[in-house]
Design an enzyme around this catalytic site. Structure first.
Site, PDB file in Angstrom:
ATOM      1  N   ASP A  55       1.704  14.434  12.903  1.00 50.89           N
ATOM      2  CA  ASP A  55       2.991  14.395  13.587  1.00 50.89           C
ATOM      3  C   ASP A  55       3.377  12.983  13.992  1.00 50.89           C
ATOM      4  O   ASP A  55       4.530  12.611  13.971  1.00 50.89           O
ATOM      5  CB  ASP A  55       2.945  15.257  14.861  1.00 50.89           C
ATOM      6  CG  ASP A  55       3.234  16.698  14.529  1.00 50.89           C
ATOM      7  OD1 ASP A  55       3.931  16.926  13.535  1.00 50.89           O
ATOM      8  OD2 ASP A  55       2.770  17.577  15.256  1.00 50.89           O
ATOM      9  N   ARG A  83       2.785  10.161  12.576  1.00 52.33           N
ATOM     10  CA  ARG A  83       3.353   9.413  11.471  1.00 52.33           C
ATOM     11  C   ARG A  83       4.777   9.885  11.202  1.00 52.33           C
ATOM     12  O   ARG A  83       5.677   9.093  11.002  1.00 52.33           O
ATOM     13  CB  ARG A  83       2.493   9.602  10.226  1.00 52.33           C
ATOM     14  CG  ARG A  83       3.152   8.971   9.026  1.00 52.33           C
ATOM     15  CD  ARG A  83       2.169   8.559   7.973  1.00 52.33           C
ATOM     16  NE  ARG A  83       1.556   9.694   7.339  1.00 52.33           N
ATOM     17  CZ  ARG A  83       1.212   9.685   6.043  1.00 52.33           C
ATOM     18  NH1 ARG A  83       1.427   8.644   5.317  1.00 52.33           N
ATOM     19  NH2 ARG A  83       0.643  10.730   5.515  1.00 52.33           N
TER      20      ARG A  83
END
Ligand SMILES: [Zn+2]
Ligand SMILES: [Zn+2]
Length: 258
Positions: free
Chosen positions: A153, A155
């Site tokens: 998440d 990233r």
């Protein structure tokens, strides 16, 4: 009004040599590489192609209406799912979520769909199909889940936040069924003025959500003998679900993430 040719030229010039310290622990920096008109069955859009400094994933923004400096722009963050989005696979509900988002955005004054090229929660297409294959061969859902992995998440939201900044959006309303997601984008400095629930119209492919008491185990949902992967990062709400059911979904999301 969409971006004019002059605005597009200015954006591309600005982005050509853009470099910043990046977002998140991985210092993700993105640049707008190209913009073009994209009339679609969901309305008039412009497609924005992004380069990033981390990998070769070419993320996209699908922009409807005038978003430059605009406030309260509806934004949906969607993760690529080749099998669902393009082919209409029923192993997941990615296509329902994608189509509903685009329909909603297309009917509004403006809006953005960020299409993140992170197939199978970021583990890639091959591993996603491996997980499907394990299930086909009777592996239990936990093993398949491990093979499918969990979405990165951080990233996704660091890239997404930079993309929204590159597009010069003033503030947004996040289209999500998971209130917690708002904090992740906020942490990267995105101004979020509210949440728009994504309510999917019932159809013959998703009515099982209404009829079956969905049990969730990790990111997997099992329906009788049928197992479906949760590939998008929030659970669908189908029009017709009771308020109690919707509350339960949102609470489960928060507990799961927390
Ligand atoms: Zn940057
Ligand atoms: Zn999918």
């Amino acid at each position: 009004m969409a971006l004019t040719q002059l605005q597009i030229k200015e954006i591309l010039d600005e982005n050509k040599d853009h470099e910043c310290e990046g977002y998140g622990p991985d210092h993700i920096c993105v640049r707008i590489a190209s913009i073009a008109d994209l009339p679609s069955r969901f309305g008039q859009f412009q497609v924005v192609a992004f380069w990033n400094n981390r990998d070769k994933k070419e993320h996209a923004a699908f922009v409807h209406g005038d978003i430059t400096g605009a406030e309260n722009v509806p934004v949906r963050v969607h993760s690529e799912c080749l099998t669902g989005d393009a082919i209409g696979s029923l192993r997941c509900d990615c296509r329902d979520q994608l189509e509903t988002s685009l329909q909603i955005i297309g009917q509004k004054e403006n809006g953005i769909l960020l299409y993140m090229r992170q197939e199978g929660r970021g583990i890639g297409f091959i591993n996603k199909i491996r997980a499907y294959g394990l299930q086909d061969h009777g592996y239990d859902t936990v093993e398949a889940n491990l093979a499918l992995g969990f979405r990165d998440d951080e990233r996704e939201y660091s890239s997404a936040a930079h993309m929204l900044d590159s597009l010069k959006v003033g503030s947004i309303q996040l289209m999500t069924n998971n209130p917690k997601k708002i904090n992740e984008l906020k942490a990267y400095g995105i101004k979020i003025n509210g949440r728009l629930p994504l309510i999917i119209p019932p159809n013959k492919y998703n009515e099982f959500y209404l009829k079956t008491k969905a049990r969730k185990s990790g990111h997997l949902m099992t329906f009788g003998s049928e197992t479906r992967m949760m590939e998008q990062n929030d659970r669908p709400i189908i029009d017709g679900m009771t308020d109690e059911k919707i509350d339960a979904i949102q609470q489960e999301e928060e507990q799961h993430d927390g």
